[in-house]
Design a protein around this motif. Structure first.
Motif, PDB file in Angstrom:
ATOM      1  N   PRO A 152       1.126   7.162  -4.213  1.00 19.33           N
ATOM      2  CA  PRO A 152       0.007   6.211  -4.331  1.00 19.33           C
ATOM      3  C   PRO A 152       0.451   4.802  -4.723  1.00 19.33           C
ATOM      4  CG  PRO A 152      -0.536   8.289  -5.403  1.00 19.33           C
ATOM      5  CD  PRO A 152       0.923   8.361  -5.038  1.00 19.33           C
ATOM      6  N   THR A 153       1.446   4.679  -5.627  1.00 17.35           N
ATOM      7  CA  THR A 153       1.868   3.345  -6.054  1.00 17.35           C
ATOM      8  C   THR A 153       2.525   2.577  -4.908  1.00 17.35           C
ATOM      9  OG1 THR A 153       3.934   4.313  -6.888  1.00 17.35           O
ATOM     10  CG2 THR A 153       2.145   3.975  -8.472  1.00 17.35           C
ATOM     11  N   VAL A 154       3.306   3.274  -4.092  1.00 20.64           N
ATOM     12  CA  VAL A 154       3.959   2.620  -2.951  1.00 20.64           C
ATOM     13  C   VAL A 154       2.912   2.219  -1.916  1.00 20.64           C
ATOM     14  CG1 VAL A 154       5.586   2.903  -1.050  1.00 20.64           C
ATOM     15  CG2 VAL A 154       6.140   3.814  -3.314  1.00 20.64           C
ATOM     16  N   ARG A 155       1.961   3.124  -1.637  1.00 22.91           N
ATOM     17  CA  ARG A 155       0.898   2.801  -0.671  1.00 22.91           C
ATOM     18  C   ARG A 155       0.137   1.562  -1.106  1.00 22.91           C
ATOM     19  NH1 ARG A 155      -0.435   8.100  -0.875  1.00 22.91           N
ATOM     20  NH2 ARG A 155      -2.443   7.696  -1.874  1.00 22.91           N
ATOM     21  N   GLU A 156      -0.227   1.495  -2.397  1.00 21.69           N
ATOM     22  CA  GLU A 156      -1.021   0.362  -2.878  1.00 21.69           C
ATOM     23  C   GLU A 156      -0.195  -0.920  -2.872  1.00 21.69           C
ATOM     24  OE1 GLU A 156      -4.237  -1.650  -3.589  1.00 21.69           O
ATOM     25  OE2 GLU A 156      -4.186   0.515  -3.174  1.00 21.69           O
ATOM     26  N   LEU A 157       1.081  -0.816  -3.248  1.00 26.08           N
ATOM     27  CA  LEU A 157       1.958  -1.989  -3.210  1.00 26.08           C
ATOM     28  C   LEU A 157       2.054  -2.545  -1.792  1.00 26.08           C
ATOM     29  CD1 LEU A 157       4.209  -3.888  -4.359  1.00 26.08           C
ATOM     30  CD2 LEU A 157       5.835  -2.073  -3.777  1.00 26.08           C
ATOM     31  N   LEU A 158       2.302  -1.663  -0.831  1.00 25.35           N
ATOM     32  CA  LEU A 158       2.442  -2.113   0.559  1.00 25.35           C
ATOM     33  C   LEU A 158       1.116  -2.642   1.098  1.00 25.35           C
ATOM     34  CD1 LEU A 158       4.778   0.649   2.011  1.00 25.35           C
ATOM     35  CD2 LEU A 158       5.330  -1.752   1.615  1.00 25.35           C
ATOM     36  N   ARG A 159       0.038  -1.938   0.795  1.00 25.78           N
ATOM     37  CA  ARG A 159      -1.263  -2.394   1.294  1.00 25.78           C
ATOM     38  C   ARG A 159      -1.584  -3.795   0.772  1.00 25.78           C
ATOM     39  NH1 ARG A 159      -5.667   1.843   1.684  1.00 25.78           N
ATOM     40  NH2 ARG A 159      -4.658   2.575  -0.206  1.00 25.78           N
ATOM     41  N   THR A 160      -1.368  -4.027  -0.517  1.00 26.96           N
ATOM     42  CA  THR A 160      -1.663  -5.330  -1.111  1.00 26.96           C
ATOM     43  C   THR A 160      -0.754  -6.418  -0.557  1.00 26.96           C
ATOM     44  OG1 THR A 160      -2.411  -4.253  -3.153  1.00 26.96           O
ATOM     45  CG2 THR A 160      -1.843  -6.592  -3.282  1.00 26.96           C
ATOM     46  N   PHE A 178      -1.689  -9.238   7.378  1.00 24.27           N
ATOM     47  CA  PHE A 178      -1.878  -8.063   8.222  1.00 24.27           C
ATOM     48  C   PHE A 178      -3.164  -7.321   7.843  1.00 24.27           C
ATOM     49  CE2 PHE A 178       2.795  -8.600   8.068  1.00 24.27           C
ATOM     50  CZ  PHE A 178       3.059  -8.700   9.431  1.00 24.27           C
ATOM     51  N   GLU A 179      -3.673  -6.577   8.795  1.00 25.77           N
ATOM     52  CA  GLU A 179      -4.745  -5.622   8.517  1.00 25.77           C
ATOM     53  C   GLU A 179      -4.073  -4.274   8.303  1.00 25.77           C
ATOM     54  OE1 GLU A 179      -8.587  -3.692  10.832  1.00 25.77           O
ATOM     55  OE2 GLU A 179      -7.742  -5.600  11.509  1.00 25.77           O
ATOM     56  N   VAL A 180      -4.422  -3.563   7.232  1.00 27.17           N
ATOM     57  CA  VAL A 180      -3.643  -2.386   6.836  1.00 27.17           C
ATOM     58  C   VAL A 180      -4.538  -1.171   6.630  1.00 27.17           C
ATOM     59  CG1 VAL A 180      -1.960  -1.466   5.201  1.00 27.17           C
ATOM     60  CG2 VAL A 180      -2.027  -3.932   5.655  1.00 27.17           C
ATOM     61  N   ASP A 181      -4.149  -0.051   7.269  1.00 22.20           N
ATOM     62  CA  ASP A 181      -4.687   1.263   6.932  1.00 22.20           C
ATOM     63  C   ASP A 181      -3.562   2.049   6.279  1.00 22.20           C
ATOM     64  OD1 ASP A 181      -7.286   0.986   7.839  1.00 22.20           O
ATOM     65  OD2 ASP A 181      -6.802   1.648   9.869  1.00 22.20           O
ATOM     66  N   ALA A 182      -3.908   3.087   5.522  1.00 19.26           N
ATOM     67  CA  ALA A 182      -2.876   3.866   4.830  1.00 19.26           C
ATOM     68  C   ALA A 182      -3.213   5.347   4.914  1.00 19.26           C
ATOM     69  CB  ALA A 182      -2.757   3.424   3.373  1.00 19.26           C
ATOM     70  N   ALA A 183      -2.154   6.158   4.984  1.00 16.86           N
ATOM     71  CA  ALA A 183      -2.289   7.612   5.018  1.00 16.86           C
ATOM     72  C   ALA A 183      -1.299   8.218   4.043  1.00 16.86           C
ATOM     73  CB  ALA A 183      -2.032   8.132   6.432  1.00 16.86           C
ATOM     74  N   ALA A 184      -1.697   9.348   3.415  1.00 18.90           N
ATOM     75  CA  ALA A 184      -0.843  10.011   2.432  1.00 18.90           C
ATOM     76  C   ALA A 184      -0.105  11.199   3.025  1.00 18.90           C
ATOM     77  CB  ALA A 184      -1.676  10.471   1.241  1.00 18.90           C
ATOM     78  N   THR A 185      -0.502  11.643   4.220  1.00 17.99           N
ATOM     79  CA  THR A 185       0.133  12.809   4.843  1.00 17.99           C
ATOM     80  C   THR A 185       0.411  12.516   6.314  1.00 17.99           C
ATOM     81  OG1 THR A 185      -1.930  13.847   5.609  1.00 17.99           O
ATOM     82  CG2 THR A 185      -1.230  14.327   3.342  1.00 17.99           C
ATOM     83  N   GLY A 186       1.262  13.327   6.909  1.00 16.54           N
ATOM     84  CA  GLY A 186       1.577  13.166   8.319  1.00 16.54           C
ATOM     85  C   GLY A 186       0.377  13.430   9.212  1.00 16.54           C
TER      86      GLY A 186
END
Length: 244
Positions: A22-30, A37-45
Motif C-alpha cells: 500500500p505505501t508503494v502504491r500510494e507513493l507512486l500514485r501521488t 499522469f492519470e493513475v489507476d492502481a491494483a494490488a493483485t495480478g
C-alpha cells in the motif's frame, strides 16, 4: 520533486500501477499524478488484468512479487491478449517492471517476456518518471500521428477510428470533426472555431450544422462506453476522457 505538473489542457497519459504494498502504491500514485499522469492502481495480478481489460493503459508499472499471479505471469497474459489498432487491450501495451527482484535472471526474464524496461527498488522517483517518458516515446515512434483519448483512437493516415478496439465508421465530415476535437483534446472549442476548421465554406455564421454533426458523432462514438464528447454550455464542445 523537480518534475513540474503538465499543462492540464493536454490529455494525460493513463498509467496502471501494480504493487501489493500500500505505501508503494500510494507513493507512486501521488508522485505520478503530480507529474501529470492519470493513475489507476491494483494490488493483485488479477485486479491488474481486469483494469487493463476495462480501460487500456498507456503504460503499466508492474511489480514481480504479487500475492496471486506474479508479475511475469501478468505480462504473459497481457501479451497473449488480442491487439487493437494501437496497442492491444494488453497485446503490446508498454510494461515497466518496478520490483525488489534485482537478480540478473529476473531482469532477463522480465525483458524476454516483453517488458520495456526494468527498474529495481529502492528507486529514484525522478529517474522512474524519466524512464516512463522514454518508454512512452519509444513505443509511440511507429505511430507518431495517431490520436487517442481513453479507448477512442484515430489514425489520420489510415482514416480509421476505433472505440475499445471496435471500428467506428464515420463520414468524411464526421471524421474531420472528430479529428479536430481530438487534436485539441481537453480544450473546449467554440462552435465558431469548429465551423472555421472543419467546414471549408461559409455558413453565414450559422453554427447549427456543428450541433447536427456533434449529435451524429455522439451516436457513433459514445454509443457504448463512457461519454467522451461533452457540451460546455455557452461555449462549445470538448473531447476528454472520463474523470478519475
Amino acid at each position: 520533486m523537480a518534475t513540474a505538473p503538465r499543462d492540464h489542457h493536454l490529455v494525460p497519459d493513463h498509467l496502471l500501477v501494480v504493487d501489493d504494498e500500500p505505501t508503494v502504491r500510494e507513493l507512486l500514485r501521488t508522485a505520478l499524478r503530480y507529474a501529470g499522469f492519470e493513475v489507476d492502481a491494483a494490488a493483485t495480478g488479477r485486479e491488474a488484468l481486469e483494469l487493463a481489460a476495462r480501460r487500456i493503459p498507456d503504460l503499466v508499472l508492474l511489480d514481480v512479487m504479487l500475492p496471486d499471479l506474479d508479475g511475469f505471469e501478468v505480462i504473459r497474459r497481457l501479451r497473449a491478449q488480442p491487439r487493437s489498432a494501437r496497442r492491444g487491450a494488453g497485446g503490446d501495451v508498454p510494461v515497466l517492471f518496478v520490483t525488489a527482484r534485482d537478480d540478473r535472471r529476473d531482469r532477463l526474464t522480465g525483458l524476454q517476456l516483453g517488458g520495456d524496461d526494468y527498474i529495481t527498488k529502492p528507486f529514484d522517483l525522478e529517474e522512474l518518471i524519466a524512464r516512463i517518458h522514454a518508454v512512452l516515446r519509444r513505443t509511440r515512434a511507429d505511430h507518431p500521428d495517431r490520436l487517442a483519448v481513453a479507448d477512442l483512437e484515430l489514425d489520420p493516415e489510415g482514416h480509421h477510428v476505433t472505440r475499445a478496439g471496435a471500428t467506428v465508421r464515420l463520414s468524411p465530415t464526421e471524421f474531420r470533426l472528430l479529428h479536430f476535437l481530438m487534436t485539441n483534446a481537453g480544450r473546449t472549442m467554440s462552435k465558431g472555431q469548429i465551423l472555421d476548421s472543419v467546414w471549408d465554406y461559409d455558413f453565414g455564421g450559422d453554427t447549427g450544422i456543428v450541433d447536427t454533426y456533434i449529435s451524429y458523432l455522439r451516436r457513433k462514438v459514445d454509443r457504448c462506453g463512457p461519454k467522451l464528447i461533452h457540451t460546455v454550455r455557452g461555449v462549445g464542445y470538448v473531447v476528454r476522457g472520463p474523470r478519475p
